[in-house]
Write an enzyme that holds these catalytic residues in place. Structure first.
Site, short mmCIF file in Angstrom:
data_model
loop_
_atom_site.label_atom_id
_atom_site.label_comp_id
_atom_site.label_asym_id
_atom_site.label_seq_id
_atom_site.Cartn_x
_atom_site.Cartn_y
_atom_site.Cartn_z
N LYS A 144 37.31 51.89 76.10
CA LYS A 144 36.40 50.81 76.52
C LYS A 144 35.68 51.17 77.81
CE LYS A 144 39.04 49.17 80.01
NZ LYS A 144 38.64 48.83 81.40
N SER A 179 33.28 45.46 87.42
CA SER A 179 33.92 46.58 86.72
C SER A 179 33.46 47.90 87.32
CB SER A 179 33.58 46.53 85.23
OG SER A 179 33.79 47.78 84.63
#
Length: 364
Positions: free
Chosen positions: A247, A310
């Site tokens: 991911k 992130s």
């Protein structure tokens, strides 16, 4: 370097699958991986689980975050760092000078280092939590291996997300190489669809926990359980590892798209097709496709591809804005494992003859 391979093409001959299971799954547990992750609940009528002595290896962003959570769970936590200055500062101020500078950590946490913990220290621990980048796991395990002997092993939990660049090995493979199949069978993996700062702020969080030894996954769940921290256990560590590692590559792609000025339609396409690619690669390894529909798969993928907090998304966004990768890595402040994972992933895709267009482009 010899690497104990785990990956098995989905169309593999039955004898190859039998060999895999004979090495990595004990006879009494030799059944197919569970098709889904189940919620682990702590019975309200039972006595609370005993408190543990936990050694957290790695005082970076995520290691410090998890040490903080475990300290608040009243466990006795030892946070290992290679940096002598960090160790001295933390033990005096109970703050991390690099991460969460405004946060005061539990007095249940004690920093140690920079020397690797010795055998006596390791054997006093109930839990070893590895929160170091994947590229450093082999070296650390090699140093710790002489301490991992005897019938009773500490619970070994790994939270890193990546693929070893030189060997294209998963962490489970690295464990088997350095410590043997007995340790690998008992190793436990945690992947969370959560942002680190939100965990420190005690925002409701869910994680996936998996091990080839089911009782180990359940024990890890008990160690981490809190009303705001929910664990779902399963028996597909390969799928869990791959979901957590892959991911990050697609988060870089999503960040690049945003940096280039594309909008929600593009991100939706990248997330959806990224999930399809992750599942395809995972099933080629022998992982359950349903693992990629859970927290470690679609949950973590959606979060990481959508949040400016992130690290991997940030790398992609800055690349999209035209910055050089070397400059981004120097100034990021923490490790974005998607960068090294992308390099190793390209070799895996070619080896398995899997079509994964997005991952291939990110690796270039």
């Amino acid at each position: 370097m010899l690497v104990t391979r785990l990956r098995i093409p989905a169309h593999c001959h039955p004898s190859a699958l039998s060999l895999y299971r004979s090495v990595f799954i004990p006879t009494q547990a030799a059944r197919p991986f569970s098709r889904s992750f189940s919620s682990h609940r702590v019975s309200m009528s039972s006595s609370p689980p005993p408190k543990s002595r936990i050694l957290v290896l790695g005082a970076g962003n995520f290691g410090t975050c998890l040490a903080d959570h475990l300290g608040d769970c009243d466990h006795e936590v030892f946070l290992w760092s290679r940096d002598r200055g960090f160790v001295e500062y933390f033990n005096v101020h109970h703050r991390n000078p690099s991460y969460f500078q405004d946060h005061v950590f539990s007095t249940n946490i004690h920093a140690l280092g920079p020397e690797i913990p010795n055998r006596e220290t390791v054997q006093q621990m109930d839990v070893l939590l590895f929160a170091i980048p994947t590229q450093g796991v082999r070296e650390t395990l090699t140093k710790l291996q002489p301490s991992l002997i005897g019938e009773q092993l500490p619970l070994m939990i790994f939270v890193n997300k990546g693929i070893e660049t030189d060997t294209q090995a998963l962490t489970l493979e690295i464990i088997a190489d350095t410590c043997g199949s007995r340790v690998a069978r008992q190793a436990t993996f945690i992947v969370s669809s959560s942002l680190i700062r939100s965990v420190v702020r005690r925002q409701p969080t869910s994680v996936s926990v998996a091990s080839l030894t089911e009782s180990r996954a359940e024990k890890a769940s008990e160690v981490f359980h809190q009303p705001w921290f929910r664990c779902y256990t399963g028996r597909d560590p390969i799928g869990l590892e791959l979901a957590g590692a892959l991911k990050n590559v697609y988060a870089i792609a999503a960040g690049m798209a945003d940096g280039l000025g594309f909008e929600n339609n593009t991100r939706a396409s990248l997330i959806t097709r990224g999930l399809a690619e992750m599942t395809k690669i995972g099933t080629a390894y022998g992982a359950s496709p349903l693992t990629f529909l859970g927290l470690a798969g679609v949950g973590d993928l959606f979060l990481t591809c959508s949040s400016p907090r992130s690290r991997n998304y940030t790398v992609g966004y800055r690349l999209g804005k035209g910055e050089a990768l070397e400059d981004i890595i120097k100034t990021l402040g923490s490790v974005a494992e998607g960068v090294t994972t992308a390099k190793g992933l390209k070799k895996i895709i070619d080896e398995m003859d899997v079509t994964a267009a997005i991952a291939t482009e990110v690796s270039r």
